[in-house]
Design an enzyme around this catalytic site. Structure first.
Site, mmCIF file in Angstrom:
data_model
loop_
_atom_site.group_PDB
_atom_site.id
_atom_site.type_symbol
_atom_site.label_atom_id
_atom_site.label_comp_id
_atom_site.label_asym_id
_atom_site.label_seq_id
_atom_site.Cartn_x
_atom_site.Cartn_y
_atom_site.Cartn_z
ATOM 1 N N CYS A 88 5.463 13.140 1.482
ATOM 2 C CA CYS A 88 5.711 13.843 1.993
ATOM 3 C C CYS A 88 5.510 15.249 2.718
ATOM 4 C CB CYS A 88 7.443 14.291 2.104
ATOM 5 S SG CYS A 88 8.330 12.796 1.469
ATOM 6 N N LYS A 114 -7.542 -1.131 6.157
ATOM 7 C CA LYS A 114 -6.937 -0.351 4.878
ATOM 8 C C LYS A 114 -6.197 -1.696 3.725
ATOM 9 C CE LYS A 114 -5.770 2.541 2.224
ATOM 10 N NZ LYS A 114 -6.507 3.197 1.375
#
Length: 617
Positions: free
Chosen positions: A6, A612
């Site tokens: 985060c 991805k």
């Protein structure tokens, strides 16, 4: 519970007459935008305004949070912000950071995993605290409140709270009773102090504050302190005060580089993040309840591990480990080929689906078919809220953090760690298995430290190999037993980002055909794990007899004989237990591919024709 990766930002403006024309909230907004790559499912800020704390947070991206002109008009000189990538505790307004205590006078933001949060939460509940989220992080705010009520000043209460935490953390906290300070602490999770002329900062990434401050202090594990308008105070958990100004460094980099943490590409940044990602994955596995997963695997008639691409190579290594360490019937299968063998899948089988994104369509379809045939399914994913996670019977979350570069690096090593951890825990349950499970778990835990050393020792040698490879059109990657899937992963990386044809084989198989291509200066890379692959020395001699150019990755204590005599480059890996080697030996291969691509002038973050996540059949 926790989160894998985060973004944190805190700012203390130095004076009301500061020449920084924008207000604290706008500084937080800009910082969070720079950190959004670290988390993107919720965001929030907490600022001290008019002797109270104002918290605003919501699900979604940073721009959604700041779409109100009223928010940007809040007057404040101290504040913290957070952008979250959820791994446990669904994305919601309540689970978003910052979190507050019962009195609403303390706010905190946290990156990491508090391993003992259940014990701490029970202690706090017994002392009358109430919780408003499902996260582990919230206990930090309540612990500070608890010790303040006992008569401690805020910093002492903060230190006491931090001393009770086990796990990884980067923490920032503010207290309305001391409105000009931000308190901080770091263990494993990155945290950096920024010192500017008009404001000081604390953040997970230099990118968040580089516009306003180019002097930085990178905090070490076990350090904590506070920043205020005129002070940066740092000390260790044992109370030793740090000489701040001897630690100050000047950052000299372009803004676009800083967004990648000073690295030219996300891929290199993510390769270098692997010690942190492995520590996070190991920590998170210890906090997850794996009892049901272990129970069904222990009683499985047969275990299949299905995956695609890089995840398949991790799965292949895992299947070998299931057979070698546990003696169980396990097989790795490419997801898109699963339907060929699915008719043999029966009730009592377990199918493990391994996927970085949790959205890979071939793996999802394989798991659906397995369930239809009565097998139990387990998802090993980096996103526990993904489709594969939702549709599986059981979920094991890696929590390695978001991976931006298309080529998987840190998620590969985290997948290997996760599979080995599950095997070690199964060995722990079975006294009949001749495996020292405690030693194995210790070896897995060591991967964080060994990965750091591996990065240090292999970069120069990896560049030397790349200098040979970038002018070539083809290469072989050879290994034995556990070394084969690692060789396959190395070859895939070279193909993906350097566009060089590369093939991996069991080293003993190379003389049954592939060796016909070898001539003068043909590059051959050997992966010598040091387990049942002593014969690899003979394979090196075979290749050298054809005048091949040879690079060998081997343990530093096993570089001898043909390895030493015939290898043009030897990357000597740190001494470590076998399980640690299985996790870390892909690292130099990742660096070789990266440096080869950049020598060719290619962008390794954006390889042609690749995405991805593959969500089409």
């Amino acid at each position: 519970m926790g989160k894998a990766l985060c973004g944190i930002i805190g700012v203390v403006k130095k004076a009301s007459g500061s020449s920084i024309s924008i207000n604290c909230v706008e500084i937080l907004r800009q910082g969070l935008k720079k950190l959004e790559y670290r988390g993107y499912d919720s965001a929030g800020i907490a600022v001290i305004s008019q002797n109270s704390i104002v918290v605003i947070k919501d699900v979604g991206v940073v721009d959604k949070l700041f779409n109100s002109s009223e928010l940007l008009s809040i007057e404040a000189s101290v504040g913290i912000g957070h952008t979250r990538w959820a791994t446990h505790g669904k994305p919601s307004k309540n689970n978003a950071h910052p979190h507050m205590d019962c009195s609403k006078r303390i706010a905190i933001a946290h990156n990491g995993i508090i391993e003992n949060y259940i014990d701490l939460k029970n202690f706090l509940l017994a002392n009358g605290h109430t919780f408003s989220s499902e996260t582990d992080s919230e206990v930090i705010a309540h612990l500070i409140e608890h010790f303040k009520k006992s008569g401690m000043k805020t910093f002492n209460a903060f230190k006491k709270a931090v001393s009770m935490l086990r796990g990884s953390y980067a923490i920032v906290a503010i207290d309305a009773d001391e409105p000009n300070k931000i308190f901080f602490a770091r263990n494993v999770s990155p945290l950096i102090i920024g010192v500017g002329e008009e404001a000081d900062f604390v953040s997970s990434d230099i990118a968040a504050f580089i516009r306003f401050a180019n002097r930085v202090i990178v905090l070490n594990d076990g350090e904590l302190g506070f920043i205020s308008p005129n002070t940066v105070h740092i000390e260790t958990l044992s109370g030793v005060v740090v000489d701040v100004y001897n630690r100050l460094k000047i950052v000299d980099s372009f803004m676009q580089d800083v967004e990648k943490g000073g690295y030219p590409h996300y891929m290199l940044k993510e390769i270098m993040e692997q010690p942190y990602a492995l520590a996070q994955t190991f920590s998170s596995l210890q906090t997850q309840d794996l009892s049901e997963v272990l129970k069904i695997l222990e009683n499985a008639r047969r275990i299949y591990v299905v995956a695609a691409g890089t995840s398949y190579h991790a799965s292949l290594l895992g299947a070998i480990a299931f057979r070698r360490f546990l003696g169980v019937d396990a097989e790795a299968l490419i997801s898109s080929e699963f339907r060929v063998v699915s008719r043999v899948v029966k009730w009592g089988d377990v199918v493990i689906g391994v996927s970085q994104s949790g959205e890979t369509i071939d793996t999802l379809l394989a798991l659906r078919e397995a369930r239809e045939r009565g097998a139990k399914t387990v998802a090993i994913v980096n996103n526990p809220f993904s489709t594969i996670a939702r549709e599986s019977d059981y979920v094991v979350s890696m929590r390695a953090g978001p991976e931006i570069a298309v080529a998987a690096t840190k998620t590969f090593t985290s997948q290997v760690l996760t599979l080995l951890y599950i095997i070690a825990k199964l060995a722990e349950k079975s006294s009949a298995i001749n495996v020292d499970s405690k030693a194995m778990i210790h070896g897995i835990k060591m991967s964080y430290e060994i990965a750091e050393k591996a990065l240090s020792v292999s970069q120069g040698k990896a560049m030397a190999v790349a200098n040979k490879l970038f002018q070539k059109h083809s290469a072989y990657y050879l290994g034995r037993v556990f070394g084969v899937p690692i060789a396959m992963e190395g070859a895939l990386k070279l193909k993906e980002i350097a566009y060089i044809h590369a093939e991996a084989y069991p080293a003993g198989e190379s003389k049954h055909g592939p060796i016909a291509l070898v001539d003068k200066d043909y590059p051959v890379i050997f992966i010598y794990i040091g387990f049942l692959d002593e014969l690899i020395e003979g394979n090196i001699e075979e290749m050298k007899a054809r005048e091949a150019w040879i690079a060998t990755i081997a343990p530093e204590n096993m570089v001898r004989g043909s390895i030493e005599k015939y290898s043009n480059v030897v990357i000597e890996m740190p001494r470590a237990p076998l399980e640690t080697r299985l996790i870390t030996y892909a690292i130099p291969l990742q660096l070789i591919a990266y440096y080869t691509a950049t020598l060719k002038g290619l962008d390794p973050d954006k390889p042609r024709n690749l995405a991805k996540t593959v969500t089409v059949i």
